[in-house]
Design an enzyme around this catalytic site. Structure first.
Site, PDB file in Angstrom:
ATOM      1  N   PRO A  88       2.897   6.546 -15.478  1.00 39.99           N
ATOM      2  CA  PRO A  88       3.328   5.472 -14.540  1.00 39.99           C
ATOM      3  C   PRO A  88       2.109   4.696 -13.762  1.00 39.99           C
ATOM      4  CG  PRO A  88       3.426   7.619 -13.600  1.00 39.99           C
ATOM      5  CD  PRO A  88       3.025   7.781 -14.814  1.00 39.99           C
ATOM      6  N   GLY A  90       0.181   3.179 -10.650  1.00 38.99           N
ATOM      7  CA  GLY A  90       0.302   3.143  -9.193  1.00 38.99           C
ATOM      8  C   GLY A  90       0.810   4.576  -8.671  1.00 38.99           C
ATOM      9  N   GLY A  92      -1.399   7.385  -8.740  1.00 37.37           N
ATOM     10  CA  GLY A  92      -2.119   8.208  -8.256  1.00 37.37           C
ATOM     11  C   GLY A  92      -2.880   9.072  -9.615  1.00 37.37           C
ATOM     12  N   LEU A  93      -2.425   8.844 -11.034  1.00 47.47           N
ATOM     13  CA  LEU A  93      -2.931   9.456 -11.887  1.00 47.47           C
ATOM     14  C   LEU A  93      -3.718   8.804 -12.871  1.00 47.47           C
ATOM     15  CD1 LEU A  93       0.860  10.945 -12.994  1.00 47.47           C
ATOM     16  CD2 LEU A  93      -1.084  12.061 -11.523  1.00 47.47           C
ATOM     17  N   GLY A  94      -4.464   7.858 -12.379  1.00 48.31           N
ATOM     18  CA  GLY A  94      -5.597   7.239 -12.927  1.00 48.31           C
ATOM     19  C   GLY A  94      -5.358   6.173 -14.050  1.00 48.31           C
ATOM     20  N   SER A  96      -4.760   2.747 -14.358  1.00 48.65           N
ATOM     21  CA  SER A  96      -5.825   1.526 -14.535  1.00 48.65           C
ATOM     22  C   SER A  96      -7.137   2.160 -15.459  1.00 48.65           C
ATOM     23  CB  SER A  96      -5.967   0.840 -13.241  1.00 48.65           C
ATOM     24  OG  SER A  96      -6.930   1.694 -12.663  1.00 48.65           O
ATOM     25  N   ASP A 139     -12.451   8.309 -11.708  1.00 47.57           N
ATOM     26  CA  ASP A 139     -11.269   7.770 -12.437  1.00 47.57           C
ATOM     27  C   ASP A 139     -11.584   7.469 -14.010  1.00 47.57           C
ATOM     28  OD1 ASP A 139      -9.747   8.450 -10.161  1.00 47.57           O
ATOM     29  OD2 ASP A 139      -8.433   6.664 -10.626  1.00 47.57           O
TER      30      ASP A 139
END
Length: 298
Positions: A88, A90, A92-94, A96, A139
């Site tokens: 997903p 936005g 917090g899982l990097g 982008s 990231d």
């Protein structure tokens, strides 16, 4: 075919922005991409049905980011890239960074210009700058390399080794989050109540250093306790929503060794540590249909 991993911050988010250490882990789920020679430069991203041309001056950041990573490729034919995100946005899982790494990896493959995973991670920093201004670099590096590493801003990542894998149940809260807003909130708190926030950061640093020892020793029980304590300190900085807190508590009550938010907070994602993969799968059923298991090997 290109691939970029997602990531979780195991311990140390927000403190890391202010020069303290953090521990990050690359996860199995991420972004896959393939590229081919085409008639024009084009980037498609599923499952969001996006189709973008590179444009360094566009309002859409994905167009600017695509232009930024294409710029260093000299004397090349037009390239079409198709990327599929399993993370997903936005959350917090990097996500982008994973897109950037996967796209660069796919372009290198299509043009027959292979390079090391370290170099791919470094190249993806220009992609991250479009979205985050002055990113820490954790990231994109974790997306390219995976594993578990100790990170301090301005210093090289220090890979950690352990004799036990980390089995994580990761879930998105369903609440949108803005890392930029949460970082600004913590900065305001630091300016207004310097002693309290500094003590919180120092407490987080102590947890990070103990977690490094726990990971290297394969002491999952101790690591779980440190995760819980880190979550409490992040809550004191007003970063955790009621939803995130309740998800972490539900995971603990279901047998998790520890659970905490990950990333910027104010929504986004959390994770729970389990002793075995089967236990992590069971925790996912508790956390809801969007939860998934990640096995991290340090």
């Amino acid at each position: 075919m290109g691939f970029g991993r997602g990531k979780v911050i195991l311990l140390g988010e927000h403190a890391v922005v202010h020069g303290y250490p953090a521990i990050a882990a690359g996860i199995e789920r991420g972004v896959h991409a393939d590229a081919r020679i085409a008639e024009r430069d084009l980037l498609r991203i599923a499952p969001w049905n996006l189709e973008l041309e590179p444009d360094a001056k566009a309002e859409e950041p994905l167009q600017r980011a695509f232009a930024a990573i294409l710029e260093p490729y000299r004397e090349r034919p037009p390239i079409e890239v198709n990327a599929t995100a399993e993370l997903p946005a936005g959350a917090g899982l990097g996500c982008s960074a994973a897109i950037g790494v996967a796209v660069i990896d796919a372009i290198d493959d299509a043009l027959g210009r292979p390079r090391s995973r370290e170099a791919i991670g470094e190249a993806a920093l220009v992609w991250e700058r479009v979205f985050h201004g002055n990113p820490s670099g954790v990231d994109n590096t974790m997306s390219a390399l995976g594993g578990v590493a100790l990170f301090r801003r301005g210093e090289p990542l220090v890979p950690l080794t352990a004799n036990k894998p980390l089995h994580l149940a990761i879930a998105h809260s369903g609440e949108s989050a803005s890392t930029k807003e949460m970082v600004a909130s913590v900065r305001r708190q630091l300016e207004q109540d310097t002693d309290r926030v500094t003590q919180t950061f120092e407490g987080i640093e102590t947890l990070v250093r103990n977690a490094k020892l726990a990971i290297e020793a394969g002491d999952l029980i101790a690591l779980g306790q440190l995760l819980d304590l880190n979550h409490t300190l992040l809550s004191s900085l007003m970063l955790c929503t009621t939803r995130l807190d309740s998800m972490c508590q539900a995971a603990r009550e279901a047998g998790a060794l520890g659970a905490k938010m990950t990333g910027g907070g104010g929504g986004g994602s959390m994770f729970a540590l389990a002793p075995k993969r089967e236990e992590a799968e069971r925790l996912c059923r508790v956390l809801g249909p969007n939860a998934f298991v990640a096995e991290v090997r340090a």
